[in-house]
Design a protein around this motif. Structure first.
Motif, PDB file in Angstrom:
ATOM      1  N   THR A  61       0.854  -1.175   0.000  1.00 41.14           N
ATOM      2  CA  THR A  61       0.000   0.000   0.000  1.00 41.14           C
ATOM      3  C   THR A  61       0.899   1.237   0.000  1.00 41.14           C
ATOM      4  O   THR A  61       2.109   1.136  -0.172  1.00 41.14           O
ATOM      5  CB  THR A  61      -0.983  -0.041   1.203  1.00 41.14           C
ATOM      6  N   PHE A 112       0.861   5.759   1.293  1.00 44.21           N
ATOM      7  CA  PHE A 112       0.161   6.866   1.961  1.00 44.21           C
ATOM      8  C   PHE A 112      -0.972   7.445   1.103  1.00 44.21           C
ATOM      9  O   PHE A 112      -2.072   7.660   1.602  1.00 44.21           O
ATOM     10  CB  PHE A 112       1.199   7.943   2.300  1.00 44.21           C
ATOM     11  N   SER A 129      -6.444   3.536   1.552  1.00 45.27           N
ATOM     12  CA  SER A 129      -5.905   2.189   1.357  1.00 45.27           C
ATOM     13  C   SER A 129      -5.206   1.711   2.628  1.00 45.27           C
ATOM     14  O   SER A 129      -5.433   0.586   3.089  1.00 45.27           O
ATOM     15  CB  SER A 129      -4.926   2.182   0.167  1.00 45.27           C
ATOM     16  N   GLU A 130      -4.372   2.561   3.214  1.00 41.99           N
ATOM     17  CA  GLU A 130      -3.697   2.170   4.461  1.00 41.99           C
ATOM     18  C   GLU A 130      -4.727   1.944   5.575  1.00 41.99           C
ATOM     19  O   GLU A 130      -4.605   1.002   6.361  1.00 41.99           O
ATOM     20  CB  GLU A 130      -2.699   3.254   4.887  1.00 41.99           C
ATOM     21  N   ALA A 171      -6.343  -1.369   4.967  1.00 44.12           N
ATOM     22  CA  ALA A 171      -5.429  -2.485   5.264  1.00 44.12           C
ATOM     23  C   ALA A 171      -5.333  -2.693   6.777  1.00 44.12           C
ATOM     24  O   ALA A 171      -5.360  -3.836   7.262  1.00 44.12           O
ATOM     25  CB  ALA A 171      -4.052  -2.208   4.665  1.00 44.12           C
ATOM     26  N   GLY A 172      -5.226  -1.600   7.528  1.00 44.82           N
ATOM     27  CA  GLY A 172      -5.120  -1.710   8.985  1.00 44.82           C
ATOM     28  C   GLY A 172      -6.358  -2.361   9.588  1.00 44.82           C
ATOM     29  O   GLY A 172      -6.268  -3.303  10.391  1.00 44.82           O
ATOM     30  N   THR A 232       4.648  -0.491   2.807  1.00 49.92           N
ATOM     31  CA  THR A 232       4.073   0.811   2.495  1.00 49.92           C
ATOM     32  C   THR A 232       5.213   1.795   2.243  1.00 49.92           C
ATOM     33  O   THR A 232       6.381   1.408   2.287  1.00 49.92           O
ATOM     34  CB  THR A 232       3.083   1.301   3.584  1.00 49.92           C
ATOM     35  N   GLN A 273       1.348   6.505   9.632  1.00 47.19           N
ATOM     36  CA  GLN A 273       1.143   5.270   8.855  1.00 47.19           C
ATOM     37  C   GLN A 273       0.980   4.055   9.775  1.00 47.19           C
ATOM     38  O   GLN A 273       0.124   3.201   9.535  1.00 47.19           O
ATOM     39  CB  GLN A 273       2.308   5.064   7.886  1.00 47.19           C
ATOM     40  N   ARG A 288      -2.538   4.282  11.084  1.00 54.86           N
ATOM     41  CA  ARG A 288      -3.525   3.856  10.077  1.00 54.86           C
ATOM     42  C   ARG A 288      -3.513   2.349   9.890  1.00 54.86           C
ATOM     43  O   ARG A 288      -4.555   1.714   9.724  1.00 54.86           O
ATOM     44  CB  ARG A 288      -3.176   4.482   8.716  1.00 54.86           C
ATOM     45  N   LEU A 289      -2.310   1.786   9.870  1.00 50.68           N
ATOM     46  CA  LEU A 289      -2.174   0.359   9.574  1.00 50.68           C
ATOM     47  C   LEU A 289      -2.344  -0.520  10.804  1.00 50.68           C
ATOM     48  O   LEU A 289      -2.265  -1.754  10.698  1.00 50.68           O
ATOM     49  CB  LEU A 289      -0.810   0.097   8.918  1.00 50.68           C
ATOM     50  N   ILE A 321       6.596  -2.031   9.917  1.00 48.29           N
ATOM     51  CA  ILE A 321       6.379  -2.167   8.463  1.00 48.29           C
ATOM     52  C   ILE A 321       7.487  -3.084   7.958  1.00 48.29           C
ATOM     53  O   ILE A 321       8.669  -2.784   8.121  1.00 48.29           O
ATOM     54  CB  ILE A 321       6.479  -0.798   7.752  1.00 48.29           C
ATOM     55  N   TYR A 351       9.649  -1.027   3.803  1.00 54.68           N
ATOM     56  CA  TYR A 351       9.313   0.402   3.767  1.00 54.68           C
ATOM     57  C   TYR A 351      10.092   1.055   2.628  1.00 54.68           C
ATOM     58  O   TYR A 351      11.315   0.922   2.536  1.00 54.68           O
ATOM     59  CB  TYR A 351       9.660   1.055   5.103  1.00 54.68           C
TER      60      TYR A 351
END
Ligand code: SF4
Ligand code: SF4
Length: 381
Positions: free
Chosen positions: A56, A58, A65-66, A69-70, A86, A106, A109-110, A115, A118
């Motif tokens: 995904t 930002f 989208s983020e 996904a989260g 991401t 991020q 959000r996720l 991550i 990255y």
């Protein structure tokens, strides 16, 4: 599903096909309104098929989208079953502390504390210089040391010399992500860039293998070319096979919008090994590529980075209509659609006032103003 590895990350097996979360199903054609139930179904199908890499960023789906996904990973208990990628929105970084604050947003959000992969998103000359100047690489290394980032990479949309420079100027890249498909072999990083990275043990992720979907729905002339093969294969399969053919490619991302697409693409990822294409197959793909190159006047991937236009022009939409009409060799229903729906809707090229705001945002360096004028003239008949 077949699995591959990055040379510098031998401990991880990545599915040959990865799930790009930038073209999820939406409600009322609004990119920000993801149809969560259909998207979750697609995500579960991906897991069932052995896809273990989701990508995904930002800005995808206007930031949703983020968020999707989260929520989906938490609800379905998927976080530890897949590798999550991401990207840092490099164009939003204006001062050193922005790296940290954007990354924190991020993670929030996720709904995760790490991550796995990255990337610095869409590096070009200007962004790369700014990232270095503002301490971006130091931030990434620190986040990797404390476990918040698994592996450091970058995605790229700029000419080949810049790609080589970025590769050369940081010795610890673990992977990179480039646009690659059978039409764009000598565009941006292209064949040479993929080879250049591989010679330095940097594996590649391929994005846009279907060129924004246009290679999945080709005109009849291209379908006729592929039909000569004798065995039934979809146009999307041909395009995915082409990208998977390369040994240097660890995974091919596909922006999938339904469980059915996931299963079709996963079937390709389960059967194609590198360097397996015959001469006859290669010849057919070369002929299809030549057709597209000749017929499509704008190399737009419909990525949407140029949006929003302050005047409301839907730039990717106009180019998509123009390219489709050109590739099919006739206006078909595209001209009437443009005249009777797009123009009255206020998103046509006629709204462009040549302000130039969109130009530096386009990763393909398209002369958007000129091409919009050209598209408008063509579509108005
Ligand atoms: S140049 Fe035209 S299309 Fe681009 S942002 Fe300005 S008005 Fe919109
Ligand atoms: S014009 Fe450029 S930025 Fe806009 S959608 Fe097409 S490729 Fe993307």
């Amino acid at each position: 599903m077949l699995y591959r590895r990055f040379p510098r990350i031998p401990e991880k097996e990545i599915s040959a096909v990865g799930f790009g979360l930038m073209r999820l199903p939406t409600i009322d054609n609004d990119p920000k309104r993801i149809d969560e139930s259909a998207a979750e179904e697609a995500l579960l199908a991906a897991l069932e098929e052995g896809i273990n890499y989701i990508d995904t960023a930002f800005p995808y789906h206007g930031g949703m989208s983020e968020v999707f996904a989260g929520k989906a990973m938490e609800k379905l208990g998927l976080r530890d079953k897949l590798y999550l990628a991401t990207k840092c929105p490099t164009w939003l970084v204006k001062e050193p502390s922005d790296f940290e604050s954007l990354f924190a947003k991020q993670l929030e959000r996720l709904k995760t504390d790490r991550i796995d992969f990255y990337l610095l998103h869409a590096l070009n000359t200007e962004r790369w210089e700014r990232v270095k100047k503002l301490g971006g690489m130091e931030f990434l290394e620190k986040a990797k040391r404390d476990g918040r980032i698994g592996h450091i990479g970058f995605s790229f949309h700029d000419p080949l010399p810049t790609f080589k420079r970025i590769i050369d100027e940081y010795e610890s890249w673990e992977f990179c992500q480039v646009q690659y498909n059978y039409v764009d072999t000598a565009f941006q990083a292209g064949d040479e860039g993929i080879r250049y990275a591989a010679e330095r043990e940097i594996g590649c992720i391929v994005m846009e293998p279907l060129r924004g979907g246009s290679l999945a729905n080709p005109p009849p002339a291209v379908k006729d070319i592929f039909a000569e093969y004798g065995k039934p294969r979809t146009a999307a399969e041909w395009a995915l096979r082409f990208a998977l053919e390369r040994q240097e490619v660890a995974t091919v991302l596909s922006g999938m919008g339904s469980a059915m697409q996931v299963r079709e693409n996963a079937a390709v990822g389960s059967s194609v090994r590198p360097n397996s294409m015959t001469r006859a197959e290669t010849a057919l793909i070369e002929r299809a590529a030549a057709f597209f190159k000749e017929k499509m006047p704008v190399p737009c991937t419909t990525c949407g980075y140029c949006q929003p236009c302050p005047q409301g022009v839907n730039i990717p939409d106009v180019f998509n209509i123009y390219n489709t009409a050109s590739a099919f060799g006739r206006l078909g229903d595209r001209g009437p659609w443009y005249r009777n729906s797009v123009i009255p809707g206020g998103t046509g090229a006629d709204r462009c006032v040549s302000c130039g705001e969109c130009l530096p945002k386009c990763p393909q360096s398209i002369a958007i103003i000129d091409k919009l004028a050209e598209a408008h003239a063509f579509l108005m008949g």
